[in-house]
Write a protein that holds these residues in place. Structure first.
Motif, PDB file in Angstrom:
ATOM      1  N   ALA A 139       0.852  -1.196   0.000  1.00  0.00           N
ATOM      2  CA  ALA A 139       0.000   0.000   0.000  1.00  0.00           C
ATOM      3  C   ALA A 139       0.878   1.232   0.000  1.00  0.00           C
ATOM      4  CB  ALA A 139      -0.908  -0.012   1.215  1.00  0.00           C
ATOM      5  N   ILE A 140       0.656   2.125  -0.952  1.00  0.00           N
ATOM      6  CA  ILE A 140       1.354   3.407  -0.976  1.00  0.00           C
ATOM      7  C   ILE A 140       0.275   4.472  -0.774  1.00  0.00           C
ATOM      8  CG2 ILE A 140       2.804   4.991  -2.309  1.00  0.00           C
ATOM      9  CD1 ILE A 140       3.133   1.807  -3.760  1.00  0.00           C
ATOM     10  N   SER A 141       0.172   4.936   0.447  1.00  0.00           N
ATOM     11  CA  SER A 141      -0.856   5.920   0.779  1.00  0.00           C
ATOM     12  C   SER A 141      -0.515   7.247   0.095  1.00  0.00           C
ATOM     13  CB  SER A 141      -0.894   6.086   2.303  1.00  0.00           C
ATOM     14  OG  SER A 141      -1.892   7.006   2.664  1.00  0.00           O
ATOM     15  N   PRO A 142      -1.509   7.978  -0.420  1.00  0.00           N
ATOM     16  CA  PRO A 142      -1.209   9.259  -1.084  1.00  0.00           C
ATOM     17  C   PRO A 142      -0.394  10.165  -0.172  1.00  0.00           C
ATOM     18  CG  PRO A 142      -3.502   8.665  -1.421  1.00  0.00           C
ATOM     19  CD  PRO A 142      -2.940   7.663  -0.454  1.00  0.00           C
ATOM     20  N   PHE A 143       0.652  10.800  -0.731  1.00  0.00           N
ATOM     21  CA  PHE A 143       1.481  11.695   0.078  1.00  0.00           C
ATOM     22  C   PHE A 143       0.705  13.000   0.290  1.00  0.00           C
ATOM     23  CE2 PHE A 143       6.115  10.037  -0.559  1.00  0.00           C
ATOM     24  CZ  PHE A 143       5.687   8.745  -0.299  1.00  0.00           C
ATOM     25  N   PRO A 164      -7.978   1.101   3.429  1.00  0.00           N
ATOM     26  CA  PRO A 164      -8.891   1.356   4.551  1.00  0.00           C
ATOM     27  C   PRO A 164      -8.733   2.783   5.104  1.00  0.00           C
ATOM     28  CG  PRO A 164      -7.046  -0.012   5.247  1.00  0.00           C
ATOM     29  CD  PRO A 164      -6.898   0.160   3.773  1.00  0.00           C
ATOM     30  N   ALA A 165      -7.587   3.394   4.868  1.00  0.00           N
ATOM     31  CA  ALA A 165      -7.318   4.746   5.368  1.00  0.00           C
ATOM     32  C   ALA A 165      -6.218   5.352   4.510  1.00  0.00           C
ATOM     33  CB  ALA A 165      -6.884   4.691   6.823  1.00  0.00           C
ATOM     34  N   GLN A 166      -5.961   6.668   4.712  1.00  0.00           N
ATOM     35  CA  GLN A 166      -4.866   7.306   3.971  1.00  0.00           C
ATOM     36  C   GLN A 166      -3.965   8.049   4.956  1.00  0.00           C
ATOM     37  OE1 GLN A 166      -6.370   9.515   0.598  1.00  0.00           O
ATOM     38  NE2 GLN A 166      -6.961   7.633  -0.447  1.00  0.00           N
ATOM     39  N   LYS A 179      -3.323  -3.037  11.984  1.00  0.00           N
ATOM     40  CA  LYS A 179      -4.356  -4.072  11.887  1.00  0.00           C
ATOM     41  C   LYS A 179      -5.212  -3.897  10.634  1.00  0.00           C
ATOM     42  CE  LYS A 179      -8.263  -5.389  14.447  1.00  0.00           C
ATOM     43  NZ  LYS A 179      -9.042  -5.074  15.647  1.00  0.00           N
ATOM     44  N   GLU A 180      -5.585  -2.623  10.335  1.00  0.00           N
ATOM     45  CA  GLU A 180      -6.470  -2.408   9.186  1.00  0.00           C
ATOM     46  C   GLU A 180      -5.760  -2.700   7.857  1.00  0.00           C
ATOM     47  OE1 GLU A 180      -7.997   1.480   9.816  1.00  0.00           O
ATOM     48  OE2 GLU A 180      -6.150   2.515   9.298  1.00  0.00           O
ATOM     49  N   TRP A 181      -4.431  -2.593   7.820  1.00  0.00           N
ATOM     50  CA  TRP A 181      -3.680  -2.930   6.600  1.00  0.00           C
ATOM     51  C   TRP A 181      -3.517  -4.438   6.459  1.00  0.00           C
ATOM     52  CZ3 TRP A 181      -3.504   0.735   3.160  1.00  0.00           C
ATOM     53  CH2 TRP A 181      -3.618   2.056   3.609  1.00  0.00           C
ATOM     54  N   ARG A 182      -3.442  -5.127   7.637  1.00  0.00           N
ATOM     55  CA  ARG A 182      -3.371  -6.596   7.582  1.00  0.00           C
ATOM     56  C   ARG A 182      -4.667  -7.166   7.025  1.00  0.00           C
ATOM     57  NH1 ARG A 182      -0.388  -6.297  12.480  1.00  0.00           N
ATOM     58  NH2 ARG A 182      -2.259  -6.567  13.740  1.00  0.00           N
ATOM     59  N   LEU A 183      -5.776  -6.515   7.359  1.00  0.00           N
ATOM     60  CA  LEU A 183      -7.084  -6.995   6.899  1.00  0.00           C
ATOM     61  C   LEU A 183      -7.203  -6.939   5.370  1.00  0.00           C
ATOM     62  CD1 LEU A 183      -9.485  -5.478   9.591  1.00  0.00           C
ATOM     63  CD2 LEU A 183      -8.987  -7.902   9.178  1.00  0.00           C
TER      64      LEU A 183
END
Lengths: 435, 164
Positions: A42-46, A81-83, A93-97
């Protein structure tokens, strides 16, 4: 040594109007095979922390780099799930999901006019710890470079191999001008095809670009004087010198690994032979002595051998000779057309062109046991070159009547196609790492 | 120029027909069709000898087989015509420019183009033309006449250009 005066180090010819002129045609890179089995990341927007819009979307470039490598399958924004963009906002935890094994976050902040601070962090989602974190302060025109550098760091941390996203590619293109005349360009672009810069354009052919080991200069062959001559051009200044303009062919430049010498093919003594130019001393040493064609020299990474093409046994085959002198050894034994060798960065393999059933394909020879493996199944492949991390071979080929570049990963799993918006592209040369 | 151009077209036409007639798969055609093709080909062969501008031989190109620099008998006649012209015009110099088709590697082709140009130089020298009047150069596969990627284009592109 008697050739001293004959090497024409022509007074620095500056390629003024042409240096850094923008190229008209843009490279597009597509994955044609593989890339499905990559590791989820996952590469969250900078987060842009300034007014207006961000000059360069760093996360988007990192995402494209990692996806193109075929080793990673970056999540789309919809799958996230989030940024998060700060360390304290990361909830593993939410990235593991969503099965992301790694997470990249970052932000870009303007610090003063045309100065930007980029911060990024890479996390191992399962071990819940940071693997890397860096801050860069750069001008707007360096934001793409920062993005590629982040891609390289992520790639190296997660695969154990050097990334090549920060390196560049030199290539020759040919277009038709409005009056149907041919126009040849020698250009340099980022590894993703962005920032194409034409360093020389000519109505006469350009050939054989070769990077200096420090990535600051390109040697090439130009026919601008109506015959082949070898030039050496500084990329930043656009200044160049002519290093070989003897009678006959002057071609096939190849830098020694330490950058002090250049192997070339000259036919001044009657037929094409391989010579070594000492660049600082301006001296010339002849390496081959044979009535056949000897050409396409390339150095082994340790600088001890030159590998080359020769038709001394009838058809073209691959040979090598110690630079210090000694016996010529034949390396290719399968097929009756093997040419244009170049070494892998570890010196264990040689990539070359081999003919099979009338098709010209990219092959790899193992230096240890001389066995050969054919990697492509196209028809008119040329100019294969290893990426500086050895993970990929880039070559020129023909597709739908046009000259294009293609790459194949060393394991054969991922293939790319590089096309120009117009005209033909050929003779790729991959720069050293981080020039 | 125009009549020569027509003659040239005729020769090209004849060559094209010859090329078709010589393909083995064409012989499987019905006898009737075959007869027509042969008749046309023979008519084309009668196109006669071309004359170039300024008394120079009209044929300014020598073509070669793949990966070869050997000169066949048709090409020998062309070179002899140029040798005769050069003998009659001692102040004229000539440049032999070698070219290859796109197959194979570029630098090797550059060397092969030079070998073709030198083969023509050698023959002109044997025919009595002083070497100081002959220069050779090679463009390898960099300047194709026909940019197609097929046998016809490759055949056209394997050549030495005779340039006055």
């Amino acid at each position: 040594m008697t050739y001293f005066r004959k090497i024409l180090f022509a007074a620095s010819l500056t390629v003024m109007a042409l240096a850094n002129a923008p190229a008209h045609a843009i490279i597009t890179i597509t994955i044609t095979e593989g890339g499905e089995g990559g590791t989820p990341i996952a590469i969250s927007p900078f987060k842009w922390q300034g007014p207006g819009t961000v000059p360069t979307d760093v996360a988007e470039i990192v995402t494209a780099d990692l996806r193109r490598s075929g080793r990673f399958a970056p999540l789309t924004q919809e799958q996230m799930p989030a940024q998060p963009f700060r360390d304290k906002d990361v909830v593993f935890k939410e990235w593991r999901l969503v099965k992301a094994t790694s997470l990249v976050i970052g932000h870009v902040t303007p610090v003063k006019p045309d100065q930007y601070r980029v911060e990024f962090r890479l996390y191992d989602v399962f071990r819940e710890r940071q693997l890397a974190g860096y801050r860069y302060t750069v001008k707007a025109d360096r934001l793409r470079s920062v993005a590629h550098q982040i891609s390289d760091l992520v790639y190296e941390k997660l695969t154990g191999e050097k990334g090549v996203f920060g390196s560049r590619i030199a290539y020759v293109s040919q277009e038709r001008s409005a009056d149907k005349k041919r126009l040849y360009r020698l250009s340099v672009a980022d590894s993703d095809g962005a920032n194409p810069q034409t360093i020389l354009s000519s109505a006469e052919p350009l050939m054989s670009p070769a990077w200096s080991p420090d990535g600051k200069q390109l040697a090439y062959v130009s026919f601008e004087q109506k015959r082949s001559m070898v030039y050496l051009q500084d990329l930043k200044q656009g200044k160049r010198i002519r290093v070989a303009s003897f009678r006959g062919i002057n071609s096939a430049p190849a830098w020694s690994p330490d950058g002090s010498r250049m192997a070339v093919t000259l036919s001044k003594d009657g037929n094409p032979e391989i010579y070594i130019i000492n660049i600082a001393r301006k001296s010339l040493q002849r390496l081959t002595f044979n009535r056949a064609i000897d050409t396409e020299p390339a150095w082994s990474p340790d600088g001890r051998y030159l590998v080359f093409t020769s038709d001394r046994a009838g058809g073209p085959q691959i040979y090598r000779k110690p630079v210090a002198g000694g016996q010529v050894e034949r390396l290719s034994f399968e097929g009756n057309y093997n040419a244009r060798p170049s070494y892998s960065p570890d010196g264990q393999q040689i990539t070359m062109i081999t003919r099979r059933n009338g098709k010209y394909n990219v092959g790899v020879i193992s230096v240890a046991d001389k066995s050969m493996q054919v990697l492509t199944d196209t028809r008119l492949d040329e100019s294969p070159t290893f990426a500086p991390n050895g993970q990929m071979i880039l070559y020129a080929t023909e597709r739908k009547g046009r000259g294009v570049l293609a790459s194949v990963s060393a394991d054969g799993g991922v293939r790319h196609l590089f096309t120009l918006t117009e005209g033909d592209i050929r003779e790729p040369a991959w720069s050293p790492l981080n020039p | 120029m125009k009549p020569y151009f027509k003659l040239l077209l005729l020769v090209i036409f004849a060559l094209a027909l010859n090329a078709c007639a010589s393909k083995p798969e064409e012989s499987a055609q019905p006898a009737g069709d075959e007869a027509v093709v042969q008749g046309a080909a023979e008519e084309g062969v009668l196109a006669g000898e071309e004359l170039g501008a300024d008394g120079r031989p009209a044929v300014m190109r020598i073509h070669f087989a793949f990966d070869s620099s050997s000169i066949d008998s048709d090409n020998r006649e062309t070179i002899e015509a140029h040798a005769a012209y050069l003998s009659a015009n001692p102040s004229v110099n000539v440049k032999l420019e070698g070219h290859c088709d796109e197959r194979g590697t570029r630098e090797y082709n550059l060397a092969l183009g030079e070998r073709r140009a030198k083969a023509v130089v050698q023959m002109l020298a044997v025919l009595g033309i002083d070497r100081s009047r002959l220069t050779d150069t090679s463009y390898g596969e960099e300047k194709p006449l026909d940019e197609g990627h097929n046998e016809a284009a490759w055949k056209m592109n394997r050549r030495v250009e005779i340039i006055y």
